[in-house]
Structures are given as structure tokens and as C-alpha cells.
Write an enzyme that holds these catalytic residues in place. Sequence first.
Site, PDB file in Angstrom:
ATOM      1  N   ILE A   1      -0.590  -1.749  -6.041  1.00  0.00           N
ATOM      2  CA  ILE A   1      -1.505  -2.560  -6.847  1.00  0.00           C
ATOM      3  C   ILE A   1      -1.711  -1.881  -8.205  1.00  0.00           C
ATOM      4  O   ILE A   1      -1.485  -0.671  -8.342  1.00  0.00           O
ATOM      5  CB  ILE A   1      -2.887  -2.774  -6.164  1.00  0.00           C
ATOM      6  CG1 ILE A   1      -3.481  -1.446  -5.692  1.00  0.00           C
ATOM      7  CG2 ILE A   1      -2.788  -3.792  -5.040  1.00  0.00           C
ATOM      8  CD1 ILE A   1      -4.937  -1.529  -5.298  1.00  0.00           C
TER       9      ILE A   1
ATOM     10  N   ASP B   1      -0.163  -7.357  -4.511  1.00  0.00           N
ATOM     11  CA  ASP B   1      -1.581  -7.314  -4.128  1.00  0.00           C
ATOM     12  C   ASP B   1      -1.714  -8.123  -2.837  1.00  0.00           C
ATOM     13  O   ASP B   1      -1.391  -9.317  -2.807  1.00  0.00           O
ATOM     14  CB  ASP B   1      -2.410  -7.931  -5.262  1.00  0.00           C
ATOM     15  CG  ASP B   1      -3.889  -7.921  -4.958  1.00  0.00           C
ATOM     16  OD1 ASP B   1      -4.274  -7.862  -3.770  1.00  0.00           O
ATOM     17  OD2 ASP B   1      -4.673  -7.995  -5.928  1.00  0.00           O
ATOM     18  N   ILE B   2      -2.193  -7.481  -1.782  1.00  0.00           N
ATOM     19  CA  ILE B   2      -2.211  -8.125  -0.471  1.00  0.00           C
ATOM     20  C   ILE B   2      -3.108  -9.365  -0.440  1.00  0.00           C
ATOM     21  O   ILE B   2      -2.947 -10.235   0.413  1.00  0.00           O
ATOM     22  CB  ILE B   2      -2.622  -7.110   0.625  1.00  0.00           C
ATOM     23  CG1 ILE B   2      -2.238  -7.643   1.999  1.00  0.00           C
ATOM     24  CG2 ILE B   2      -4.120  -6.785   0.547  1.00  0.00           C
ATOM     25  CD1 ILE B   2      -2.213  -6.616   3.086  1.00  0.00           C
TER      26      ILE B   2
ATOM     27  N   GLY C   1      -0.538   4.832  -0.999  1.00  0.00           N
ATOM     28  CA  GLY C   1      -1.705   5.364  -0.290  1.00  0.00           C
ATOM     29  C   GLY C   1      -1.358   6.545   0.612  1.00  0.00           C
ATOM     30  O   GLY C   1      -0.246   7.088   0.572  1.00  0.00           O
ATOM     31  N   GLN C   2      -2.326   6.912   1.442  1.00  0.00           N
ATOM     32  CA  GLN C   2      -2.186   8.115   2.282  1.00  0.00           C
ATOM     33  C   GLN C   2      -0.975   8.027   3.208  1.00  0.00           C
ATOM     34  O   GLN C   2      -0.192   8.964   3.310  1.00  0.00           O
ATOM     35  CB  GLN C   2      -3.465   8.325   3.118  1.00  0.00           C
ATOM     36  CG  GLN C   2      -3.473   9.646   3.872  1.00  0.00           C
ATOM     37  CD  GLN C   2      -4.377   9.638   5.112  1.00  0.00           C
ATOM     38  OE1 GLN C   2      -4.910   8.615   5.507  1.00  0.00           O
ATOM     39  NE2 GLN C   2      -4.545  10.802   5.703  1.00  0.00           N
TER      40      GLN C   2
ATOM     41  N   GLY D   1       0.837  -1.204   0.000  1.00  0.00           N
ATOM     42  CA  GLY D   1       0.000   0.000   0.000  1.00  0.00           C
ATOM     43  C   GLY D   1       0.869   1.250   0.000  1.00  0.00           C
ATOM     44  O   GLY D   1       0.517   2.273   0.597  1.00  0.00           O
TER      45      GLY D   1
ATOM     46  N   TYR E   1     -15.138  -1.747   9.144  1.00  0.00           N
ATOM     47  CA  TYR E   1     -13.753  -1.280   9.295  1.00  0.00           C
ATOM     48  C   TYR E   1     -13.239  -1.632  10.700  1.00  0.00           C
ATOM     49  O   TYR E   1     -12.163  -2.220  10.858  1.00  0.00           O
ATOM     50  CB  TYR E   1     -13.730   0.237   9.074  1.00  0.00           C
ATOM     51  CG  TYR E   1     -12.385   0.896   9.239  1.00  0.00           C
ATOM     52  CD1 TYR E   1     -11.387   0.731   8.286  1.00  0.00           C
ATOM     53  CD2 TYR E   1     -12.124   1.726  10.328  1.00  0.00           C
ATOM     54  CE1 TYR E   1     -10.162   1.363   8.429  1.00  0.00           C
ATOM     55  CE2 TYR E   1     -10.904   2.362  10.476  1.00  0.00           C
ATOM     56  CZ  TYR E   1      -9.924   2.177   9.517  1.00  0.00           C
ATOM     57  OH  TYR E   1      -8.711   2.803   9.663  1.00  0.00           O
TER      58      TYR E   1
ATOM     59  N   LYS F   1     -10.405  -4.317  12.142  1.00  0.00           N
ATOM     60  CA  LYS F   1      -9.271  -3.845  12.950  1.00  0.00           C
ATOM     61  C   LYS F   1      -9.150  -4.653  14.253  1.00  0.00           C
ATOM     62  O   LYS F   1      -8.049  -5.023  14.654  1.00  0.00           O
ATOM     63  CB  LYS F   1      -9.396  -2.350  13.248  1.00  0.00           C
ATOM     64  CG  LYS F   1      -9.188  -1.456  12.022  1.00  0.00           C
ATOM     65  CD  LYS F   1      -7.797  -1.636  11.431  1.00  0.00           C
ATOM     66  CE  LYS F   1      -7.525  -0.708  10.253  1.00  0.00           C
ATOM     67  NZ  LYS F   1      -6.298  -1.091   9.520  1.00  0.00           N
TER      68      LYS F   1
HETATM   69  N1  SER Z   1      -9.096   7.726   9.422  1.00  0.00           N
HETATM   70  C1  SER Z   1      -9.849   6.511   9.491  1.00  0.00           C
HETATM   71  C2  SER Z   1     -11.213   6.699   8.979  1.00  0.00           C
HETATM   72  O1  SER Z   1     -11.748   7.774   9.153  1.00  0.00           O
HETATM   73  C3  SER Z   1      -9.911   6.005  10.890  1.00  0.00           C
HETATM   74  O2  SER Z   1      -8.812   5.259  11.217  1.00  0.00           O
HETATM   75  O3  SER Z   1     -11.761   5.806   8.453  1.00  0.00           O
END
Ligand code: SER
Length: 317
Positions: A35, A54-55, A11-12, A8, A143, A147
Amino acid sequence: MKNVLIIGATGQIGSELTMKLRDHCPGGNVVAGYIKGAEPKGVLLESGPAEEVDITNPQMIADAVEKYNIDTIYNLAALLSAVAESKPQLAWKIGVGGLYNCLEVSREKGCALFTPSSIGSFGPSTPHDHTPQDTIQRPETIYGVTKVTGEMLSDYYARRFGVDARSVRFPGLISYVAPPGGGTTDYAVDIYYSAVKGEEFKCPLKPGTFMDMMYMPDALRAAVEIMEADPTRLKHRNSFNIASMSFDPEIIAAKIKEYVPDFKMTYELDPLRQAIADSWPDSLDDSCAREEWDWKPEYDLDRMTQDMLVNLRKKLL
Ligand code: SER
């Protein structure tokens, strides 16, 4: 840590962490794993090796680890909270299936593994103020479910197989480099873009919605420091609360107005993001990270705001 694979990497977090680790590991290979459709460009591409990883494909991870003699994997692949709600099956496949692949490769090849957790790993039944390190984790988003599962699976692999898996629970991350996509905390990035462009900001969350936030340089430092921490001092592994600031939309808007007096914010609520934000803590207690590996943030809201505005003006104007 010498040869590092970042999954990744475009990404951010990855786009900045890859550059930081290339500085941090001179003489090593810091491999930007990407990816298809998110290939590295510019300095990220020119400053070191890059591989398609690709994970969801364990062979691709194993091949990159083999090729570059990788000792540490940073697993940064994820769908953020709001977008994950529209694709829960994919969120699980990347968040849990992908982590499983990383853990298995780490077990077989002896790699250390970093996988970020999040304030999203908590839910409505968690104490919201000064949320303790060890507390109730019953998130209501997919999400958050990925986690918490990831935290437990990583601890299991550490206990059962000796995999050196470690992580932190990131707050909302704010940066002027790569934009986040589909998160609940993203408004605190978008607001700076509006301020610098001279546009009115339409805030998707209502006043009084407090969440933990962190400036990217602190988050990157945490990601490096946790992996270099003395393991004999660690009572926890997956995953440490870390914190630096907590604010609501009114507070960040007032801070921006100190430097951009004409800045204007109105509200246009997003019910999904509001419900997610309401289920998350208002502020985390990060004392375990401070005690076990000397975690300490450097940026508060004022210092971050000044830095964001200076750098976004350079980038956008
Ligand atoms: N920044 C993330 C989100 O807002 C939270 O870990 O989904």
C-alpha cells in the site's frame, strides 16, 4: 503454486514470505503487493515484481491477479491486536472486508487463498491449556472477532464455491527482519533488541503470562506447506492450530540471560496488552496439523534465542 500475489508484502510476515516464495517458485511471478506509504525497498523491490494492491479495493486485487496470471493469493493485511483496539472499524474493514474481497476475486479467478488466523481467535471461555483444534471461539478483541469471522467465511467459500481457502492459526511470531507493530506478543521480539543493545527491557506483561510463540522460519514453512498439502487428507481448512513453544516473560528472560549474562528485565505493565494476553490460550494442541499435513516445528526457545542474538548482533552492532 507458481504465480503468487502477496498482499501486505512489506509487513512483518510478508517481507520474509515474499523472498521465500521467490526462491520456492523459480520461473513464476511472486508479486509484492503493497500500500502507499509502505513501498518495498532493497532486495524485496529488486528481486521481483511489485504492485500497489490495497486490500480494501477489490479492483486492484483483480487487476494484479489478471496481469500476472496469479494462481495463489497470500492475504497478509491486518492490524495486530493492540492497535486494532484503537481502530476497531478499520480492523474490521481490513480484516473482514479485505478478506471478502480476496475471496470474491479467488472465486471469480480460481485462485487458492491463504489468510492467517491467530491464537487471538480464542477467548476467555476457550480451554487455555493444550487448546484443542475444534473448541469454543468467543474472542473479546476486535482482532479476534475478525479472525473467527475470517475462518468461517473462508470455510463457507470453500464449501459453497469450491475456493481453495486454507489457513493456520499463528502464535506470536518472532523475527529479526521486519518488526511487528501493535501486537500483544511483540514483547517477545522487543526483548531481544534490548538484550543486544545492552538496554534494560521493560516488560509490558506480568510473570506467568504464557502464550504460544513461533520463530519466523517455522511460520513461513507452515504458510507454504499448508498451501501445498494434499487436499484429500485435509479434514480441516480454516484454520489449523500450529505450535512450537510456549513461555512467559520469566522463561524467555532466563533463556536470554544464558547468552547475555548482564541482561536485565523489569516490569512496566500495559493493562490493555495484559488483558488481551490473559484472554488468549497458554498453549495450543496442534495434533490435527501434524496428522493432516505433517506439520512439525524445527525451532525451540533455545535454538531460536541463539539465532535471534547472532542475527540481531549483525544487524544492530
Ligand atoms: N501476534 C499477534 C498479536 O499479538 C497475534 O496473532 O496481535
